[in-house]
Enzyme design. Structure first.
Site, short mmCIF file in Angstrom:
data_model
loop_
_atom_site.label_atom_id
_atom_site.label_comp_id
_atom_site.label_asym_id
_atom_site.label_seq_id
_atom_site.Cartn_x
_atom_site.Cartn_y
_atom_site.Cartn_z
N ALA A 68 62.37 28.93 -20.12
CA ALA A 68 62.36 28.97 -18.88
C ALA A 68 61.33 27.70 -18.19
O ALA A 68 61.74 27.23 -17.20
CB ALA A 68 61.66 30.45 -18.32
N LYS A 124 43.16 31.28 -14.00
CA LYS A 124 44.60 31.83 -14.00
C LYS A 124 44.76 33.12 -14.56
O LYS A 124 45.56 33.87 -14.43
CB LYS A 124 45.59 30.91 -15.10
CG LYS A 124 46.86 31.20 -14.93
CD LYS A 124 47.79 30.13 -14.12
CE LYS A 124 49.21 30.53 -13.90
NZ LYS A 124 50.03 30.40 -15.15
N ASN A 171 47.16 36.56 -14.76
CA ASN A 171 47.73 37.10 -15.97
C ASN A 171 47.35 38.44 -16.54
O ASN A 171 48.14 38.95 -16.96
CB ASN A 171 47.63 35.93 -16.81
CG ASN A 171 48.68 34.67 -16.64
OD1 ASN A 171 49.92 35.08 -16.04
ND2 ASN A 171 48.43 33.43 -16.87
#
Length: 318
Positions: free
Chosen positions: A17, A199, A203
């Protein structure tokens, strides 16, 4: 009169992806992009790459400069690694094979210290950079990528022959410039380690809870108990980062909650790995941050409980 600066040759290692989306965007912007594929090589060689993007529309790249072996690739000035962190150690031979001398290797991956395992296996002459992708994207099928929202990539220097700040800054700016040329927002990150902790604030809760509770972002946000759990997990990530010397900006977690509410309903990448019975990226996203915080004297009990639960699920699933 000076001639135009030649555009760099770009290699994509791991065309899922992430690699598929950014590779197609860069190729469409006129860059010379080469894609390394394993299981999907014949499908992509025959039909090309397709990106169904809510932001950019339906994009097709055909023909694709596709390879089943890194030995067949030309020397690449930039290598963008879109594979999962679990396979980093196995990627070193392919990176070495496809890298031009002085190449820049940019890891477009989630988690903490993901660059370290590769650094040990690559020569000092190669630059390693980290890239944080803020994007809702998943692989729909062989060579088919669905892009729901966002897309920014922030770039930071990890290690390599650029030892002074100015040289590192120039390389990071060059990397960010590649993405900006392709119409993608990209910023330089002065401190890669801090950015990776930042981040994790998103996550750690959303990836894990999507697997544990079998729910995508909107139902997770809509439930009052689950929302409190997300906030508590985010707060622990912020505490872990602070213990390791990285102060996350005040209000950052609240900002992420608000961004997630405005996003289209999204199944995080860990859920897709679980669904397809692929190993979950537990070391990079959970074990390393927990170990780093613990070494700094900070326990993160909620994250620890989530990690233990996911480890059990992962073992049963794979």
């Amino acid at each position: 009169m000076t001639g135009a600066v030649a555009k760099p040759t770009i290699g994509i290692i791991g065309t899922g992806a992430i690699g598929g989306f950014y590779g197609v965007m860069l190729a469409r912007a006129g860059f010379d992009v080469h894609f390394l594929l394993r299981s999907e090589f014949s499908a992509v060689a025959q039909r090309g790459l397709q990106v169904d993007s809510a932001v950019h529309g339906a994009l097709t790249l055909n023909p694709v400069q596709a390879y089943s072996s890194a030995e067949d690739m030309p020397p690449c000035d930039w290598l963008l690694v879109g594979a999962k962190t679990n396979s980093n150690a196995d990627l070193a031979p392919a990176i070495l094979q496809a890298a031009a001398p002085d190449a820049k290797v940019l890891l477009l991956q989630n988690g903490l210290d993901v660059e370290d395992s590769l650094r040990e296996l690559l020569p000092d002459s190669l630059h390693i950079l980290g890239g944080l992708c803020f994007i809702c994207v998943h692989r729909e099928g062989p060579g088919v990528v669905t892009h729901q929202a966002l897309g920014a990539v922030n770039v930071g220097y990890h290690s390599g022959p650029a030892t002074d700040d100015q040289a590192r800054k120039a390389i990071v700016e060059e990397g960010a410039g590649l993405f900006r040329s392709a119409g993608i927002d990209s910023q330089a990150m002065p401190n890669l380690h801090q950015a990776r902790w930042q981040k994790l604030v998103w996550n750690i809760p959303y990836n894990g809870l999507s697997v544990l509770l079998g729910a995508s972002t909107l139902p997770l946000m809509a439930d009052v108990d689950c929302r409190e759990l997300i906030k508590a997990l985010m707060a622990e990530v912020v505490q872990g980062a602070a213990a390791c010397g990285h102060d996350i900006p005040a209000g950052y977690a609240e900002q992420l909650l608000s961004v997630t509410e405005k996003m289209p309903d999204y199944w995080p990448s860990m859920y897709h790995d679980f669904l397809h019975k692929r190993p979950l990226e537990l070391a990079a996203i959970y074990a390393r941050p927990l170990a780093a915080a613990k070494a700094a004297g900070r326990e993160l009990p909620r994250i620890e409980a989530l990690y233990r639960s996911l480890s059990f699920i992962d073992r049963r699933n794979t």
